[in-house]
Design an enzyme around this catalytic site. Structure first.
Site, PDB file in Angstrom:
ATOM      1  N   GLU A   1      87.676  59.070  36.722  1.00 40.96           N
ATOM      2  CA  GLU A   1      88.036  58.196  37.845  1.00 40.96           C
ATOM      3  C   GLU A   1      89.535  58.254  38.128  1.00 40.96           C
ATOM      4  O   GLU A   1      89.954  58.235  39.291  1.00 40.96           O
ATOM      5  CB  GLU A   1      87.589  56.761  37.557  1.00 40.96           C
ATOM      6  CG  GLU A   1      86.106  56.589  37.268  1.00 40.96           C
ATOM      7  CD  GLU A   1      85.189  57.249  38.293  1.00 40.96           C
ATOM      8  OE1 GLU A   1      85.600  57.409  39.459  1.00 40.96           O
ATOM      9  OE2 GLU A   1      84.056  57.625  37.919  1.00 40.96           O
TER      10      GLU A   1
ATOM     11  N   CYS B   1     105.605  56.657  42.255  1.00 45.35           N
ATOM     12  CA  CYS B   1     105.583  55.701  41.144  1.00 45.35           C
ATOM     13  C   CYS B   1     105.417  56.377  39.794  1.00 45.35           C
ATOM     14  O   CYS B   1     105.782  55.812  38.761  1.00 45.35           O
ATOM     15  CB  CYS B   1     104.488  54.652  41.361  1.00 45.35           C
ATOM     16  SG  CYS B   1     102.788  55.280  41.201  1.00 45.35           S
TER      17      CYS B   1
ATOM     18  N   ASN C   1     108.639  57.686  37.032  1.00 44.67           N
ATOM     19  CA  ASN C   1     109.423  56.865  36.106  1.00 44.67           C
ATOM     20  C   ASN C   1     108.817  56.861  34.710  1.00 44.67           C
ATOM     21  O   ASN C   1     107.642  56.547  34.536  1.00 44.67           O
ATOM     22  CB  ASN C   1     109.511  55.428  36.621  1.00 44.67           C
ATOM     23  CG  ASN C   1     110.119  55.361  38.006  1.00 44.67           C
ATOM     24  OD1 ASN C   1     111.064  56.077  38.311  1.00 44.67           O
ATOM     25  ND2 ASN C   1     109.562  54.500  38.856  1.00 44.67           N
TER      26      ASN C   1
ATOM     27  N   HIS D   1      85.118  66.306  43.048  1.00 49.82           N
ATOM     28  CA  HIS D   1      84.156  66.774  42.055  1.00 49.82           C
ATOM     29  C   HIS D   1      84.141  68.300  42.009  1.00 49.82           C
ATOM     30  O   HIS D   1      84.330  68.973  43.029  1.00 49.82           O
ATOM     31  CB  HIS D   1      82.752  66.260  42.389  1.00 49.82           C
ATOM     32  CG  HIS D   1      82.569  64.820  42.070  1.00 49.82           C
ATOM     33  ND1 HIS D   1      81.699  64.001  42.757  1.00 49.82           N
ATOM     34  CD2 HIS D   1      83.143  64.022  41.127  1.00 49.82           C
ATOM     35  CE1 HIS D   1      81.752  62.782  42.259  1.00 49.82           C
ATOM     36  NE2 HIS D   1      82.619  62.776  41.264  1.00 49.82           N
TER      37      HIS D   1
END
Length: 238
Positions: free
Chosen positions: A159, A216, A219, A168
């Site tokens: 996921e 994001c 970092n 997939h």
């Protein structure tokens, strides 16, 4: 068609990325483990360790930033009558409105003991890493035996892969050195521990496409880890 095979030298040149993960164990998990917080923490730590191991080949470090246990009640609707998509939507809305305001992180997964759908053990948005509402997934703790911990770990890694732009794998067209790869549509022959060449290609495309370009995960996280026991959000550092 699938991407070409990636050499080890090519993989070593991929940029280092860091995913700060929050796992939310729902009230069903609390009940499944008879309120044993230590057992839940151990379970989640082992799962995240497995996930991090899978992603090393992509030069991604996955670390557990927070574990939140819904000990008294669920904060979204998580029942057998809930649809898989509705649960994902609700969790994403809760993350944006509540969790993100309390704790900075990159991706959150709801770990549930509820069988929401007979044919589905996890669900996520695609190409949504760093999105406040859609950088989420849910997975079912569908394996009862500790020896089958990998089944659940592969589900969670699968996921997370969707959030990182992976689709997939196409049957019999994508290869990873095993009969099935992590992004296979279903687990029928036991879990795979590897990503296919196709998954690696999707991920590399996700990093460079202007519309995505997730910032994001640049970092490097701090070492501090917390777990939170609901509903009063009592915080314990470890």
């Amino acid at each position: 068609p699938c991407w070409k095979g990636w050499s080890e030298d090519e993989q070593n040149l991929w940029p280092q990325r860091y995913i700060q993960l929050v796992v939310v164990a729902d009230h069903g998990m609390f009940m499944k483990y008879n309120g044993d917080l230590a057992a839940i923490r151990k379970r989640v730590h082992e799962l995240v360790n497995n996930i991090n191991g899978f992603y090393r080949s992509l030069n991604i470090d996955v670390s557990l930033t927070d574990l939140e246990i819904w000990s008294d009640q669920d904060f979204i609707t998580v029942v057998q009558s809930s649809s898989a998509k509705n649960t994902l939507n609700s969790f994403g809305e809760w993350r944006e409105a509540d969790l993100l305001r309390r704790k900075s992180h990159d991706h959150a997964q709801l770990l549930t003991a509820i069988d929401l759908d007979d044919d589905t053990v996890g669900l996520a948005y695609t190409s949504s890493m760093c999105n406040p509402r859609k950088s989420v997934a849910w997975g079912q703790d569908h394996s009862e035996e500790p020896i089958n911990l990998l089944d659940v770990g592969v589900t969670m890694a699968h996921e997370l892969g969707h959030n990182l732009g992976m689709n997939h794998d196409e049957e019999k067209k994508c290869h990873c050195g095993a009969s099935l790869c992590i992004m296979s549509p279903s687990i029928t022959e036991g879990p795979s521990l590897e990503f296919s060449d196709d998954s690696m290609g999707y991920y590399q495309s996700f990093l460079v496409v202007v519309n995505y370009n997730p910032q994001c995960i640049l970092n490097k996280p701090e070492d501090q880890y917390y777990y939170i026991l609901s509903p009063k959000h009592r915080i314990y550092s470890w």
